[in-house]
Design a protein around this motif. Structure first.
Motif, PDB file in Angstrom:
ATOM      1  N   HIS A 135      -3.275   2.739   4.113  1.00 41.73           N
ATOM      2  CA  HIS A 135      -2.646   1.491   4.581  1.00 41.73           C
ATOM      3  C   HIS A 135      -3.714   0.567   5.156  1.00 41.73           C
ATOM      4  O   HIS A 135      -3.525  -0.042   6.199  1.00 41.73           O
TER       5      HIS A 135
ATOM      6  N   TYR B  93      -4.982  -2.437   4.382  1.00 38.32           N
ATOM      7  CA  TYR B  93      -4.675  -3.849   4.608  1.00 38.32           C
ATOM      8  C   TYR B  93      -3.797  -4.020   5.850  1.00 38.32           C
ATOM      9  O   TYR B  93      -4.033  -4.904   6.684  1.00 38.32           O
TER      10      TYR B  93
ATOM     11  N   VAL C  92     -11.388 -10.414   0.566  1.00 38.50           N
ATOM     12  CA  VAL C  92     -10.054  -9.854   0.808  1.00 38.50           C
ATOM     13  C   VAL C  92      -9.960  -9.314   2.233  1.00 38.50           C
ATOM     14  O   VAL C  92      -8.962  -9.527   2.934  1.00 38.50           O
TER      15      VAL C  92
ATOM     16  N   TYR D  83       1.435  -7.642   2.124  1.00 35.82           N
ATOM     17  CA  TYR D  83       2.082  -7.153   0.909  1.00 35.82           C
ATOM     18  C   TYR D  83       2.259  -8.211  -0.178  1.00 35.82           C
ATOM     19  O   TYR D  83       2.694  -7.874  -1.286  1.00 35.82           O
TER      20      TYR D  83
ATOM     21  N   ARG E 279      -2.434  -8.856  -1.811  1.00 37.78           N
ATOM     22  CA  ARG E 279      -2.322  -8.004  -2.994  1.00 37.78           C
ATOM     23  C   ARG E 279      -2.296  -8.796  -4.299  1.00 37.78           C
ATOM     24  O   ARG E 279      -2.597  -8.258  -5.359  1.00 37.78           O
ATOM     25  N   PHE E 280      -1.898 -10.057  -4.240  1.00 36.22           N
ATOM     26  CA  PHE E 280      -1.747 -10.822  -5.471  1.00 36.22           C
ATOM     27  C   PHE E 280      -2.752 -11.959  -5.613  1.00 36.22           C
ATOM     28  O   PHE E 280      -2.698 -12.702  -6.585  1.00 36.22           O
TER      29      PHE E 280
END
Length: 419
Positions: free
Chosen positions: A97, A99, A140, A192, A196-197
């Motif tokens: 976990h 992030y 990131v 989330y 992530r995208f």
């Protein structure tokens, strides 16, 4: 006594923005923008200066509270309490976990009163170490930490919340509490959705990016005493009807915390560090006070009210939009919340919005564009993670998305609980 035109105030703001972007001192940029804006708007030189001084007077009580808040901030950093708290959160959540762990670490640090840039700087060494082992790109890692910090910043006893609460004459703890649900939603979106995208960008962590981690840190439980005592004292007004002013609660929390950690010898160093950090903010607020005084005396408020009155949301949008505009102008959530709350608090209250929600909405709005390149936050966060300027610029849209989510959800929360 008369109101100057909105055009004069806007021109003063535009001049301030141009000067700040061109790396002129933000304080002098804001003062000069206020002076020119007042004169162009129709005030005499004497009237312009009077309104500028009145603007500074309005925020003087908040400046005093912000200076005393330096005790808590200094204790958390100089004793290693902030590092202990962030390391514990990351360790407990683990690699699976990562992030969430990094976002939650900066979220929690800013929520208990650490500056958002200092929170990122504190968590960055651990983040880079994890990123090296798991091959996560530095951009990131930085975005996740910034997103968590923004979410924590709207529910914290940091200068942006103190100044907004003060200008609306609202209880600080209640203003912090109002944005809890938006902060949690923003944290979820950061971890989330956005992280992530987002497209693959930036470099992987290299050995030279790593820094030596702190040693001899206090325990997690003793580190939590300072923020715990502070939040407990601030909660007395809404819970028991007896208010303890932030001017007392924040430094008391810091002093009790340093004793609980057995690091009283660090108190002097902590106070010096905290004062140096808060002094920079205090001086900046003097500049923001001058431009706020001119805006407050202008017709800009009425123009905004007239335009927004034709929308479905109406006057409630003045609070978040003013926070967005001023946060973008100064590239600072603190300065943005100061100018917006000083300039528009009266008209927001007259529109029927409570002081608590007026402050909370402005505070959320100030996070949307406070990361622009003409501010120090942009450069400080990029520097500590060794993210180059091109990749740092590419993160701006994703940071703005997180700020927009916080602002939009704060507006929705207002309608759910107050509207």
């Amino acid at each position: 006594m008369y109101s100057m035109s909105a055009i004069g105030a806007l021109l003063g703001l535009i001049l301030s923005i141009i000067l700040i972007i061109r790396k002129v001192s933000p304080v002098y940029s804001l003062i000069l923008g206020a002076l020119i804006g007042g004169l162009l708007g129709g005030f005499t030189l004497l009237d312009t200066i009077t309104y500028m001084v009145d603007g500074v007077k309005d925020i003087t009580p908040a400046i005093l509270r912000i200076l005393t808040a330096g005790v808590l901030s200094g204790v958390l950093i100089k004793t290693g309490a902030a590092s202990s708290i962030s390391n514990t959160i990351i360790e407990k959540l683990g690699r699976s976990h990562v992030y969430l762990a990094l976002a939650l670490a900066t979220f929690f640090l800013t929520a208990i009163g650490v500056f958002i840039d200092v929170a990122v700087i504190t968590v960055a060494p651990v983040a880079l170490s994890i990123g090296k082992r798991l091959s996560i790109r530095k951009a990131v890692l930085l975005l996740v930490m910034i997103g968590g910090g923004k979410c924590g910043n709207i529910i914290s006893p940091n200068p942006n919340t103190i100044i907004a609460a003060e200008n609306f004459n609202a209880d600080l703890f209640s203003v912090m509490y109002a944005n809890i649900l938006p902060a949690i939603l923003g944290l979820i979106v950061t971890v989330y959705v956005v992280a992530r995208f987002m497209p693959v960008m930036g470099d992987l962590v290299q050995e030279e990016d790593l820094d030596k981690e702190q040693e001899n840190l206090p325990s997690f439980l003793s580190s939590m005493v300072a923020p715990g005592v502070t939040i407990l004292l601030l909660s007395f007004r809404p819970l028991f009807g007896y208010g303890i002013d932030p001017l007392i609660a924040l430094p008391v929390g810091g002093v009790v915390g340093v004793m609980a950690m057995g690091k009283v010898r660090f108190l002097k160093e902590s106070m010096t560090y905290g004062l140096s950090r808060m002094s920079v903010i205090a001086v900046l607020l003097v500049g923001t006070g001058t431009i706020a005084g001119i805006i407050k005396a202008s017709t800009l408020k009425e123009v905004m009210l007239s335009v927004l009155g034709n929308t479905n949301f109406g006057e409630v949008l003045i609070a978040p939009l003013s926070g967005i505009l001023m946060g973008a102008t100064t590239a600072s959530s603190t300065a943005g919340a100061t100018i917006a709350s000083s300039s528009f608090s009266e008209i927001i209250l007259n529109a029927g919005i409570s002081g608590i929600w007026g402050a909370a909405l402005i505070n959320a709005g100030a996070t949307v564009l406070d990361h622009l390149p003409h501010g120090s936050f942009f450069h400080a966060t990029g520097g500590v993670t060794n993210v180059n300027i091109n990749n740092r610029l590419k993160l701006i849209p994703y940071e703005s998305i997180i700020g927009f989510v916080l602002t939009f959800s704060s507006v929705i929360a207002y309608y759910l609980f107050e509207g």
